[in-house]
Design a protein around this motif. Sequence first.
Motif, PDB file in Angstrom:
ATOM      1  N   ASP A   1       0.811  -1.220   0.000  1.00  0.00           N
ATOM      2  CA  ASP A   1       0.000   0.000   0.000  1.00  0.00           C
ATOM      3  C   ASP A   1       0.842   1.267   0.000  1.00  0.00           C
ATOM      4  O   ASP A   1       0.355   2.347   0.308  1.00  0.00           O
ATOM      5  CB  ASP A   1      -0.934   0.012   1.216  1.00  0.00           C
ATOM      6  CG  ASP A   1      -2.039  -1.025   1.090  1.00  0.00           C
ATOM      7  OD1 ASP A   1      -2.549  -1.191  -0.018  1.00  0.00           O
ATOM      8  OD2 ASP A   1      -2.372  -1.653   2.102  1.00  0.00           O
ATOM      9  N   GLY A   2       2.115   1.114  -0.306  1.00  0.00           N
ATOM     10  CA  GLY A   2       2.964   2.293  -0.339  1.00  0.00           C
ATOM     11  C   GLY A   2       3.321   2.825   1.030  1.00  0.00           C
ATOM     12  O   GLY A   2       3.707   3.995   1.160  1.00  0.00           O
ATOM     13  N   HIS A   3       3.195   2.007   2.078  1.00  0.00           N
ATOM     14  CA  HIS A   3       3.584   2.454   3.418  1.00  0.00           C
ATOM     15  C   HIS A   3       5.101   2.658   3.458  1.00  0.00           C
ATOM     16  O   HIS A   3       5.855   1.817   2.981  1.00  0.00           O
ATOM     17  CB  HIS A   3       3.179   1.426   4.482  1.00  0.00           C
ATOM     18  CG  HIS A   3       1.703   1.202   4.570  1.00  0.00           C
ATOM     19  ND1 HIS A   3       0.805   2.219   4.818  1.00  0.00           N
ATOM     20  CD2 HIS A   3       0.961   0.067   4.443  1.00  0.00           C
ATOM     21  CE1 HIS A   3      -0.416   1.722   4.850  1.00  0.00           C
ATOM     22  NE2 HIS A   3      -0.350   0.426   4.624  1.00  0.00           N
ATOM     23  N   ARG A   4       5.518   3.745   4.040  1.00  0.00           N
ATOM     24  CA  ARG A   4       6.956   3.986   4.150  1.00  0.00           C
ATOM     25  C   ARG A   4       7.584   3.144   5.245  1.00  0.00           C
ATOM     26  O   ARG A   4       8.768   2.837   5.194  1.00  0.00           O
ATOM     27  CB  ARG A   4       7.213   5.474   4.417  1.00  0.00           C
ATOM     28  CG  ARG A   4       6.888   6.377   3.232  1.00  0.00           C
ATOM     29  CD  ARG A   4       7.187   7.822   3.558  1.00  0.00           C
ATOM     30  NE  ARG A   4       6.379   8.291   4.684  1.00  0.00           N
ATOM     31  CZ  ARG A   4       6.501   9.481   5.250  1.00  0.00           C
ATOM     32  NH1 ARG A   4       7.437  10.315   4.812  1.00  0.00           N
ATOM     33  NH2 ARG A   4       5.722   9.844   6.248  1.00  0.00           N
ATOM     34  N   THR A   5       6.791   2.779   6.235  1.00  0.00           N
ATOM     35  CA  THR A   5       7.323   2.036   7.369  1.00  0.00           C
ATOM     36  C   THR A   5       6.222   1.222   8.017  1.00  0.00           C
ATOM     37  O   THR A   5       5.058   1.645   8.045  1.00  0.00           O
ATOM     38  CB  THR A   5       7.938   2.986   8.414  1.00  0.00           C
ATOM     39  OG1 THR A   5       8.260   2.249   9.588  1.00  0.00           O
ATOM     40  CG2 THR A   5       6.981   4.105   8.767  1.00  0.00           C
ATOM     41  N   VAL A   6       6.567   0.056   8.521  1.00  0.00           N
ATOM     42  CA  VAL A   6       5.604  -0.741   9.277  1.00  0.00           C
ATOM     43  C   VAL A   6       5.496  -0.206  10.692  1.00  0.00           C
ATOM     44  O   VAL A   6       4.419  -0.167  11.284  1.00  0.00           O
ATOM     45  CB  VAL A   6       6.026  -2.227   9.292  1.00  0.00           C
ATOM     46  CG1 VAL A   6       5.140  -3.031  10.243  1.00  0.00           C
ATOM     47  CG2 VAL A   6       5.952  -2.816   7.892  1.00  0.00           C
ATOM     48  N   ALA A   7       6.616   0.230  11.256  1.00  0.00           N
ATOM     49  CA  ALA A   7       6.626   0.726  12.625  1.00  0.00           C
ATOM     50  C   ALA A   7       5.701   1.924  12.806  1.00  0.00           C
ATOM     51  O   ALA A   7       5.156   2.139  13.886  1.00  0.00           O
ATOM     52  CB  ALA A   7       8.049   1.114  13.027  1.00  0.00           C
ATOM     53  N   GLY A   8       5.495   2.695  11.756  1.00  0.00           N
ATOM     54  CA  GLY A   8       4.653   3.873  11.866  1.00  0.00           C
ATOM     55  C   GLY A   8       3.168   3.593  11.787  1.00  0.00           C
ATOM     56  O   GLY A   8       2.353   4.490  12.014  1.00  0.00           O
ATOM     57  N   LEU A   9       2.776   2.343  11.481  1.00  0.00           N
ATOM     58  CA  LEU A   9       1.360   2.004  11.351  1.00  0.00           C
ATOM     59  C   LEU A   9       0.746   1.744  12.715  1.00  0.00           C
ATOM     60  O   LEU A   9       1.283   0.974  13.511  1.00  0.00           O
ATOM     61  CB  LEU A   9       1.192   0.754  10.478  1.00  0.00           C
ATOM     62  CG  LEU A   9       1.747   0.811   9.055  1.00  0.00           C
ATOM     63  CD1 LEU A   9       1.503  -0.522   8.352  1.00  0.00           C
ATOM     64  CD2 LEU A   9       1.127   1.948   8.277  1.00  0.00           C
ATOM     65  N   GLU A  10      -0.380   2.370  12.991  1.00  0.00           N
ATOM     66  CA  GLU A  10      -1.100   2.043  14.205  1.00  0.00           C
ATOM     67  C   GLU A  10      -1.633   0.623  14.082  1.00  0.00           C
ATOM     68  O   GLU A  10      -1.776   0.085  12.982  1.00  0.00           O
ATOM     69  CB  GLU A  10      -2.229   3.045  14.458  1.00  0.00           C
ATOM     70  CG  GLU A  10      -1.706   4.443  14.766  1.00  0.00           C
ATOM     71  CD  GLU A  10      -2.753   5.346  15.389  1.00  0.00           C
ATOM     72  OE1 GLU A  10      -3.898   4.887  15.568  1.00  0.00           O
ATOM     73  OE2 GLU A  10      -2.426   6.494  15.706  1.00  0.00           O
ATOM     74  N   THR A  11      -1.949   0.008  15.203  1.00  0.00           N
ATOM     75  CA  THR A  11      -2.249  -1.422  15.212  1.00  0.00           C
ATOM     76  C   THR A  11      -3.417  -1.789  14.309  1.00  0.00           C
ATOM     77  O   THR A  11      -3.367  -2.797  13.601  1.00  0.00           O
ATOM     78  CB  THR A  11      -2.529  -1.901  16.645  1.00  0.00           C
ATOM     79  OG1 THR A  11      -1.430  -1.532  17.488  1.00  0.00           O
ATOM     80  CG2 THR A  11      -2.694  -3.406  16.689  1.00  0.00           C
ATOM     81  N   ASP A  12      -4.474  -0.981  14.298  1.00  0.00           N
ATOM     82  CA  ASP A  12      -5.610  -1.317  13.444  1.00  0.00           C
ATOM     83  C   ASP A  12      -5.245  -1.237  11.965  1.00  0.00           C
ATOM     84  O   ASP A  12      -5.708  -2.042  11.152  1.00  0.00           O
ATOM     85  CB  ASP A  12      -6.808  -0.419  13.755  1.00  0.00           C
ATOM     86  CG  ASP A  12      -6.487   1.056  13.625  1.00  0.00           C
ATOM     87  OD1 ASP A  12      -5.304   1.421  13.770  1.00  0.00           O
ATOM     88  OD2 ASP A  12      -7.412   1.850  13.382  1.00  0.00           O
ATOM     89  N   VAL A  13      -4.395  -0.281  11.606  1.00  0.00           N
ATOM     90  CA  VAL A  13      -3.939  -0.172  10.214  1.00  0.00           C
ATOM     91  C   VAL A  13      -3.013  -1.336   9.868  1.00  0.00           C
ATOM     92  O   VAL A  13      -3.065  -1.893   8.767  1.00  0.00           O
ATOM     93  CB  VAL A  13      -3.219   1.169   9.974  1.00  0.00           C
ATOM     94  CG1 VAL A  13      -2.737   1.284   8.533  1.00  0.00           C
ATOM     95  CG2 VAL A  13      -4.150   2.336  10.317  1.00  0.00           C
ATOM     96  N   LEU A  14      -2.178  -1.737  10.822  1.00  0.00           N
ATOM     97  CA  LEU A  14      -1.282  -2.872  10.618  1.00  0.00           C
ATOM     98  C   LEU A  14      -2.083  -4.155  10.394  1.00  0.00           C
ATOM     99  O   LEU A  14      -1.729  -4.978   9.539  1.00  0.00           O
ATOM    100  CB  LEU A  14      -0.356  -3.027  11.824  1.00  0.00           C
ATOM    101  CG  LEU A  14       0.627  -4.206  11.789  1.00  0.00           C
ATOM    102  CD1 LEU A  14       1.530  -4.117  10.567  1.00  0.00           C
ATOM    103  CD2 LEU A  14       1.450  -4.248  13.070  1.00  0.00           C
TER     104      LEU A  14
END
Length: 399
Positions: A144-157
């Motif tokens: 999805d073009g996320h720059r980082t996994v660490a920056g995703l809140e849990t629901d988005v992850l």
Amino acid sequence: MSDSVIDRVRRVMEAASMTQAAFAEKVGLTPDKLSKSLAGVRRFTSLDLALIAEAGGRTVGWLLTGREPLRPAFAARTTAGATPRRGRVSDAADRFTAAYEVLELLGRPPELPSMPAVRPDIKRFVDQGRQLAQDAVGVLTAADGHRTVAGLETDVLITACTQAFGVDVAVTCLPDAVDGLTWQTDTFRLILIGPTETWTRQRFTLAHELGHILARDAQELVVVESHVAPGRQKDLTEVRANVFASNLLMPAPEIRDRFRQVADRHGRLTVEAFSELVVAFKVSPSALSARLSQLRLIDVQSEPAAHYRGLTTEICHLLAGATDAFQRQLAWAAAQRFPVRLVAALYKCYAEGETTLRPLASLLGMDVDHLHDLLDPAEPDSPEPAVGEVEEGDLIFQP
């Protein structure tokens, strides 16, 4: 339909101690349709079988195959020193696996995209977990073009994991001492995590269970009887899952980069700088301290490191001016959440007349009549206007 299906339908009718006509009325079939189906002249539809199974307290799978419902074997992470009862753990997963059975029998199993796997040339479990996390980060950031996994809140992850790996995740009540359950088969991949106020632990549990899924070792019961911490388990699959979770949520390149940024900004790694890292990576202070130590960015034996480990996640968010983010994650982690695509698939089957509302109600833990009223509320009767009461269309003078 084969005779075996007809025989099992007859067994349901016999157990109900009803005449054929009465049973037909109970399940919503005409006596003629039921008679023809029992004679082999007419095929039972999927909706017919769903109605019969519901009336007889059986499953559609049993009517079709004679097999009892699946019982899960899965990896389980637990809190310190506690061993959950297998039966209670199995019960927690039954309603989810029953939903998968219905979808599979209706020819609508969930999509299972390809996903990373343990590389055969890597022998050490620690290295396997590290490489598997790197591969997973690559898939998640590219999807999805996320720059980082660490920056995703849990629901988005969770949403990202469902889309990228076909893993259904639910936040639901689990037996005491069980943080999460994982089960994978040839037709579904499921993670259950419990609601909690310790949202950083819930997030690590999610990543830990995802590690079991990607490593394909979530098909047998594994109970961890101590707090999950890298290097502390004897079971090598648990070690691998922990290393995976640590590297997924705190990738080494990102940790080093953000560490340099906050250290340069504050002149050194102060408590405020450390708190910024806790907020950025959405992990507990103890987990971050362990990761910084692994990467040799801090000395785990030093006095500052001991102080960092003693901080709480809430204090770190307060020092970093991110209390709103803390409260948002706290509220989300304490609420139940059902797998969106699983719920949508069951509702679609109901809306298209392929099954009843029973499978969806069972998944949601709701009374089927109450769910029906919510989805299809009856129009309220319009009362007759009382004498002297103004009806619609009458002119009203308002000064």
